[in-house]
Design an enzyme around this catalytic site. Structure first.
Site, short mmCIF file in Angstrom:
data_model
loop_
_atom_site.label_atom_id
_atom_site.label_comp_id
_atom_site.label_asym_id
_atom_site.label_seq_id
_atom_site.Cartn_x
_atom_site.Cartn_y
_atom_site.Cartn_z
NE ARG A 86 -1.57 4.61 9.14
CZ ARG A 86 -2.97 4.30 9.13
NH1 ARG A 86 -3.29 3.84 8.00
NH2 ARG A 86 -3.68 4.62 10.08
NE ARG A 100 -1.97 -2.01 11.68
CZ ARG A 100 -3.02 -1.05 11.46
NH1 ARG A 100 -3.89 -1.16 12.34
NH2 ARG A 100 -2.68 -0.14 10.68
NE ARG A 130 -3.93 -2.34 2.45
CZ ARG A 130 -4.43 -2.65 3.00
NH1 ARG A 130 -5.00 -1.90 4.22
NH2 ARG A 130 -5.36 -3.79 3.29
CB SER A 137 -11.41 -4.21 8.76
OG SER A 137 -12.26 -3.61 8.65
CD GLU A 189 -8.41 -1.93 10.72
OE1 GLU A 189 -8.46 -2.57 9.70
OE2 GLU A 189 -8.45 -0.71 10.84
#
Length: 425
Positions: free
Chosen positions: A277, A391, A262, A352, A349
């Site tokens: 991130r 994560r 990403r 999801s 988070e």
């Protein structure tokens, strides 16, 4: 992708759904384009019908030797040919423009989704586990990893730039162990089929799951115009594309462990420290492809599968129902799992899970046929992190750290770590 027929039938409801997403009304523009498209198609069809009738008359005129009538009719046919070409071009233009507008619009939230603009208005559904009470000052994963000499951001930045990391030794093995554990859990207990999918995909695949055209800036593209996957959701969901599936083949459940890429174009200045991130990270993904009347229950099931991962890793978490302004582009209902991070004294988070309804299926033409019915219907698609291994790694490090800087390996991971109980001994 939205069904223009449904918008035509209830434009007010469509605009109301977009308003919940913080968007202006679009139905008037869409219906105007649709009306012009349909008018052009009608003119095209009428001209085709008239031309076919004149062709029969031309045959009669030729058979009777009526040259004047023959020439007159030929002139009419030539005129209609021009009408057909112009109407066809207009129909294609309006259809393309209409589809471009529809493709840029997000899915509509389903009933019962909390209204809000951002994550501060999400609703907590439940919590699991208690935050550990440390008898020493807990360190964040960066200090822990660098202290062990097994997490190197500096060398990774020299090789690749910011937002990359090189893991070594026990931490590298721990990340691998997490992925293997998750895959074994989802395939062995949760009825998912493991897939090793491509990491590069074409435009059509990205369009199908909703990454294109809206999120092109957040993606990486190769020199031969393929895209690096931002999540395994893309190739896994596209396994159902351009096909009519038998009802007895449902549900289809897939899981994969892949790298994800990403650009993080919209996150400048956010989470610049550590592994929260990254441009490249690993994730175990779950995708379900089901009949429409099964998707609501499947979302609860999928969320439970992701929760089981965190429970077995002994990581406190909470489940959040996302508000209308925080849901992803393709989702109509989303639950986020947020794991407790001692260094931040808060939840972040880690998974999801979303029900996309038929939104993605329409974009990729994924359908099924019910037993005894001739007409196929669009499938429903769901996706969820099961979970993000990077994560999960930092959450394990922070929640299971020891005062001397070592990391206690959760019991469920020890078989994947050759029995290792602590990293850093």
């Amino acid at each position: 992708m939205h069904d223009i027929k449904l918008i035509r039938d209830n434009p007010e409801a469509f605009d109301k759904g977009l308003a919940l997403r913080g968007m202006e009304a679009q139905s008037a523009t869409l219906l105007d384009l649709d009306a012009q498209r349909r008018e052009a198609v009608t003119r095209q069809q009428e001209a085709e019908t008239e031309r076919n009738a004149l062709s029969k008359q031309i045959g009669k005129a030729k058979a009777t030797g009526d040259e004047a009538e023959f020439n007159r009719l030929r002139g009419e046919v030539d005129r209609l040919k021009t009408v057909l070409e112009e109407a066809g071009q207009q129909a294609r233009h309006f259809e393309e423009t209409l589809n471009q507008h529809l493709a840029a619009l997000p899915n509509l939230p389903e009933a019962g989704i909390p209204q809000g603009q951002d994550e501060t208005q999400n609703e907590e559904v439940r919590r699991w586990g208690e935050a550990r009470a440390f008898d020493f000052e807990p360190r964040d994963h960066v200090d822990l990893g660098e202290g062990l000499g097994q997490m190197d951001f500096e060398k990774a930045a020299a090789i690749s730039g910011a937002r990359f990391v090189a893991l070594k030794g026990g931490l590298a093995r721990l990340e691998r162990a997490l992925a293997q554990f998750m895959l074994d859990l989802h395939t062995g207990e949760h009825d998912y089929t493991e897939v090793s999918p491509p990491y590069m995909v074409r435009d059509e695949a990205m369009f199908g799951t909703g990454q294109l055209p809206k999120f092109a800036d957040d993606l990486f593209r190769t020199t031969d115009h393929r895209w690096l996957i931002p999540t395994a959701e893309v190739p896994l969901t596209n396994l159902a594309r351009d096909a009519i599936h038998a009802e007895d083949a449902l549900p289809m459940r897939f899981t994969a462990h892949t790298p994800c890429f990403r650009a993080e174009a919209g996150s400048a200045g956010r989470d610049t420290r550590g592994m929260i991130r990254m441009h490249q990270f690993h994730k175990v993904e779950m995708v379900s492809i089901v009949a429409p009347d099964e998707s609501a229950a499947e979302l609860d099931r999928m969320t439970g599968c992701a929760e089981k991962v965190l429970q077995l890793l002994e990581l406190p978490y909470r489940v959040m129902l996302l508000c209308t302004g925080d849901m992803g582009f393709s989702a109509k209902r989303t639950y986020d799992l947020e794991v407790w991070l001692p260094s931040q004294q808060g939840y972040r988070e880690i998974s999801s899970c979303s029900n996309c309804g038929d939104f993605q299926a329409r974009r990729m033409n994924a359908r099924f046929r019910k037993d005894g019915e001739k007409r196929p219907a669009f499938l429903h698609t769901l996706n969820g992190s099961g979970v993000a291994t990077g994560r999960a790694l930092l959450a394990v490090m922070e929640n299971h750290q020891n005062e001397d800087g070592s990391i206690t390996v959760p019991e469920v991971l020890r078989p994947y770590m050759a029995g290792m109980e602590r990293i850093g001994d």
